[in-house]
Design an enzyme around this catalytic site. Structure first.
Site, short mmCIF file in Angstrom:
data_model
loop_
_atom_site.label_atom_id
_atom_site.label_comp_id
_atom_site.label_asym_id
_atom_site.label_seq_id
_atom_site.Cartn_x
_atom_site.Cartn_y
_atom_site.Cartn_z
N GLU A 81 -10.13 -0.31 -5.43
CA GLU A 81 -9.14 -1.15 -4.75
C GLU A 81 -9.71 -2.51 -4.36
OE1 GLU A 81 -6.29 0.31 -1.99
OE2 GLU A 81 -6.89 2.40 -2.30
N CYS B 208 0.86 -1.19 0.00
CA CYS B 208 0.00 0.00 0.00
C CYS B 208 0.89 1.23 0.00
CB CYS B 208 -0.91 -0.01 1.23
SG CYS B 208 -1.96 1.46 1.34
N THR C 164 -0.05 2.73 -4.69
CA THR C 164 0.45 1.72 -5.63
C THR C 164 -0.29 1.81 -6.96
OG1 THR C 164 -1.05 0.05 -4.71
CG2 THR C 164 1.21 0.08 -3.85
N GLY C 165 -1.56 2.23 -6.91
CA GLY C 165 -2.32 2.43 -8.14
C GLY C 165 -1.74 3.55 -8.98
N HIS D 194 -2.29 -4.96 -10.27
CA HIS D 194 -3.04 -3.83 -10.83
C HIS D 194 -3.37 -4.09 -12.29
CE1 HIS D 194 -2.53 -0.90 -7.51
NE2 HIS D 194 -1.45 -1.63 -7.28
N CYS E 224 -4.85 6.05 -4.27
CA CYS E 224 -4.18 4.75 -4.14
C CYS E 224 -2.74 4.92 -4.60
CB CYS E 224 -4.90 3.68 -4.97
SG CYS E 224 -4.08 2.07 -4.96
#
Length: 276
Positions: free
Chosen positions: A210, A75, A221-222, A161, A219
């Site tokens: 998520e 995260c 990491t997004g 992702h 987000c």
């Protein structure tokens, strides 16, 4: 049992952060769901647990739990809140720390201007590493969603992702397509679904549905995965400003084999104690 915690957020992606070094913490999935309930508990997108490292060359171990009780690997917004928490709680006096996650070590650095940079590691681009079921590796893959088909770029930032490009994130069908992408059978471990609007080669707008949490205001990491996907597609340069609904992140990536670096803020909202 009383549990001390801090409520924090990174661009509106909100967390409960718990010190598991100086207090005993017992967190079952049922207890996590109770704590994550925004009406009957504290409420959070994820709970972050600070633990002692397994490897003595590292500073901490970092565990992440969604509000549905599931544990996840990584995260980005949480990583920034993590380093601010351990600094504020005087668990370390280092500016840069090494933190173990379920999928490797990350290195967050706390700057004096309130910004935090996190080395998120080298993204994994092969389908099997995401994991994603495909005949081979490609920059984009068609994905059947109900009666529609969308093109996704799959990336692992320590968590999976799938990123698609949309004309406008405001009108993108995130609520409808997000859950379908998240639970698509071609993603054996489910997936975070990113919807990216390219503004120019150095700027994007992003919404992320998520895995295990639903759409959040931001987000980390997004954002990393979206920039990696855009660079892979030839649509973005190596440094990109990412606009989320919660605020802005700066993402840098030098290409395959290089780590992704994410810079943004972290905020402590309040500290408290709850009986569980």
């Amino acid at each position: 049992m009383k549990l001390k915690f801090s409520k924090m957020h990174g661009l509106g992606n909100d967390f409960v952060v718990v010190d598991g070094i100086r207090q005993t913490v017992g967190l079952t999935p049922e207890r996590l769901r109770q704590l994550g309930d925004r009406h009957l508990g504290i409420g959070f997108d994820q709970l972050l647990l600070v633990e002692a490292p397994h490897d003595g060359t590292n500073d901490f171990r970092y565990r992440i739990f969604n509000n549905d009780g599931s544990e996840v690997e990584q995260c980005g917004n949480g990583a920034r809140c993590f380093v601010k928490f351990v600094t504020e709680q005087k668990l370390t006096n280092k500016r840069a720390i090494r933190v173990e996650t379920a999928k490797g070590v990350i290195v967050p650095e706390y700057h004096g201007n309130g910004q935090i940079t996190v080395d998120m590691g080298v993204p994994r681009l092969k389908s099997l590493e995401v994991p994603f079921i495909a005949d081979g590796d490609a920059i984009t893959h068609p994905l059947a969603i109900g009666d529609d088909s969308i093109d996704v770029t799959v990336v692992s930032m320590g968590n999976p992702h799938a990123v698609c490009v949309v004309n406008n994130v405001d009108s993108a069908p995130v609520a409808q397509q997000g859950p379908l992408v998240e639970s698509h059978p071609r993603f054996p471990e489910k997936v975070n679904a990113g919807f990216m609007q390219i503004v120019n080669r150095g700027e994007i707008r992003l919404r992320v549905y998520e895995r295990g949490a639903g759409e959040t205001l931001a987000c980390g990491t997004g954002a990393c995965a979206a920039v990696v996907a855009g660079i892979q597609r030839g649509q973005l340069d190596s440094r990109v400003l990412v606009h989320t609904r919660g605020g802005d992140l700066s993402i840098e990536w030098g290409g395959p084999g290089h780590p992704v670096k994410m810079t943004g803020p972290a905020v402590t909202v309040f500290t408290g104690e709850i009986e569980i």
